[in-house]
Design a protein around this motif. Structure first.
Motif, short mmCIF file in Angstrom:
data_model
loop_
_atom_site.label_atom_id
_atom_site.label_comp_id
_atom_site.label_asym_id
_atom_site.label_seq_id
_atom_site.Cartn_x
_atom_site.Cartn_y
_atom_site.Cartn_z
N HIS A 210 -50.02 -12.47 -69.49
CA HIS A 210 -49.84 -12.55 -68.04
C HIS A 210 -50.98 -13.32 -67.36
O HIS A 210 -50.76 -14.09 -66.43
CB HIS A 210 -49.73 -11.15 -67.45
N CYS A 213 -50.75 -17.37 -67.05
CA CYS A 213 -49.96 -18.05 -66.02
C CYS A 213 -50.63 -17.98 -64.64
O CYS A 213 -50.57 -18.97 -63.89
CB CYS A 213 -48.55 -17.45 -65.95
N SER A 214 -51.24 -16.87 -64.30
CA SER A 214 -51.95 -16.80 -63.01
C SER A 214 -53.07 -17.83 -62.96
O SER A 214 -53.26 -18.52 -61.95
CB SER A 214 -52.52 -15.40 -62.79
N HIS A 239 -43.74 -11.30 -64.81
CA HIS A 239 -43.94 -11.76 -63.43
C HIS A 239 -44.50 -10.67 -62.53
O HIS A 239 -45.28 -10.95 -61.61
CB HIS A 239 -42.62 -12.31 -62.87
N GLU A 242 -48.16 -10.77 -63.31
CA GLU A 242 -48.74 -11.97 -62.70
C GLU A 242 -49.01 -11.75 -61.23
O GLU A 242 -50.11 -12.04 -60.71
CB GLU A 242 -47.78 -13.15 -62.84
#
Length: 482
Positions: A210, A213-214, A239, A242
């Protein structure tokens, strides 16, 4: 009407207003390259390519980021099973994904960052979270504190997926060292013997899924950006986590969350575990790339797409109806010169384009948009039959404009150029003539000899000679044998 998109977090359609006027920023969760991609994997790529093309058609400058998760438990497992280095395994299958995207006419992203290239940004993220009291280091790992964030005044854990705090199961392995609460998730995983590792202030290890992606989304698109997309299966935990870690770090993060549905077989999500995988290379032995793209994009992006060979062939036949109309106009009215047929401006100046625009502005309603295209094709064929040349040509230009938004313009060089062709013009002509010959063969098979003869007459009038041979129909230009 302006563009409205279904925001998963709001659970409603919202008018799209970008963070920065005239600019749209989009982050799409891309491949975890553990194997050859199947059509379930690339549906997301096609769906968000249509979004991107519609934004471009509306005059937006689009920054489109699609990441590669090149370090992951599944990659390590697959590489070990096959006796290959993890980095080679990831790179090999990343190229397979790129080939699949390219074959289906998915526009290249503005940038395609890999997780392993952004450890510095991940360290910065973890430092911010620890400083704000929403993460903690433990035995070389770093975890996000779900309970602490949920108890914060601004805490919003569960807002995206609808999960209640007492229902949370991160699905992480039980051997993660030092985790205080099973609901917490790993931002950083302490090194294990034989696994790749990178140095951090808390010890060597590798990133959690996770966090990657952030870090990448905000590095390229800013602390607040417009749209985050991905498959429905990523809504939780990926998500949700995230969003939680990004908001907890003080970032606005994504203003819209868009999720595409799965490709299913017998009602079940296509996956390796179900043994019902259909690889892109395999499918492309049954249909052309443009026909597969048409199929994958034909359903509303939020709906499930039930795969069957019959449905795939029906979609291919529907695409060919569009293709044949364009080819008729080129052959009958433009002396076989595809370059003379332009692409119209997309505006509300006739019913077909107006219906198309309205459909696309309502959360990318591609089924209704395709209905508008096929309605225009029917009108255009009627105009050709009646000799209304100007109407037929204008309609074909409108059909090209609408089809281009969906990435299936029959005259796009993506679909008309072939390696080793003598030149682009002859390649395009070959595709045009072959479609006419296919229609002629269908007519003869149905004993509709009047239509078959009419098609042959059209080809002859355009300077195309047709010969019926034991190996099927052959064509050549008048006075030239190929």
């Amino acid at each position: 009407m302006t563009l409205h998109l279904y925001d998963t977090a709001a659970r409603s359609l919202r008018e799209f207003t970008p963070v920065r006027e005239g600019h749209a920023s989009v982050y799409l969760c891309g491949a975890t390259p553990q194997s050859v991609p199947h059509i379930g994997h690339v549906r997301s790529g096609v769906a968000f390519d249509i979004l991107r093309r519609w934004l471009l058609a509306n005059g937006y400058d689009v920054a489109f980021v699609r990441n590669v998760t090149d370090i992951d438990d599944k990659i390590l497992t697959k590489a070990a099973e096959n006796g290959r280095p993890w980095w080679e395994w990831a790179a090999t299958h990343e190229r397979e994904f790129t080939r699949a995207y390219d074959a289906l006419g998915v526009l290249p992203p503005s940038t395609e960052p890999r997780a392993t290239g952004h450890v510095t940004q991940m360290i910065d993220y973890m430092e911010r979270l620890i400083e704000r009291g929403f993460a903690y280091p433990a035995e070389g790992s770093v975890y996000f504190d779900v309970a602490a964030w949920s108890a914060a005044p601004e805490g919003d854990y569960g807002h995206l997926s609808g999960h209640r705090l007492d229902e949370v199961d991160q699905g992480e392995s039980a051997d993660l060292r030092g985790k205080r609460d099973t609901r917490d998730f790993a931002l950083w995983k302490a090194a294990k013997p034989g696994e790749p590792a990178w140095p951090t202030p808390w010890g060597d290890g590798r990133p959690g899924w996770h966090l990657e992606c952030s870090a990448m989304a905000t590095w390229y698109l800013g602390h607040t950006f417009d749209i985050h997309g991905g498959g429905l299966d990523l809504q939780f935990p990926h998500h949700e986590n995230e969003a939680a870690q990004s908001h907890a770090a003080g970032d606005g993060f994504a203003r819209f969350w868009l999720h595409n549905g799965w490709v299913t077989m017998a009602g079940e999500k296509m996956s390796k575990s179900l043994g019902n995988v259909l690889s892109v290379p395999n499918i492309l032995t049954a249909v052309r790339p443009v026909e597969l793209r048409y199929y994958l994009g034909s359903a509303h992006y939020r709906s499930m797409l039930e795969y069957s060979p019959e449905a795939l062939q029906e979609a291919a036949a529907a695409y060919r109806r569009i293709e044949r109309f364009i080819q008729r106009v080129v052959l009958e009215k433009l002396d076989g010169s595809a370059t003379r047929l332009g692409i119209a401006e997309l505006s509300d100046d006739n019913w077909d384009k107006s219906a198309f625009i309205s459909a696309m502005d309502r959360d990318l309603n591609v089924p209704e948009a395709l209905a508008a295209i096929h309605g225009a094709v029917s009108s255009g064929n009627s105009a050709l039959d009646k000799g209304y040349d100007a109407v037929a040509i204008a309609t074909a230009e409108a059909v090209r404009a609408m089809a281009a938004v969906l990435g299936v313009d029959p005259l796009d060089p993506q679909w008309t150029s072939t390696a080793g062709a003598e030149d682009a013009a002859m390649t395009a002509l070959d595709l045009l003539v072959r479609a006419e010959l296919e229609a002629r063969a269908d007519a003869r098979a149905n004993k509709d000899f009047a239509t078959a003869d009419a098609i042959r007459d059209r080809l002859v009038a355009a300077g195309i000679e047709v010969a019926d041979t034991a190996d099927g129909q052959k064509w050549s230009l008048a006075n030239r044998k190929d």
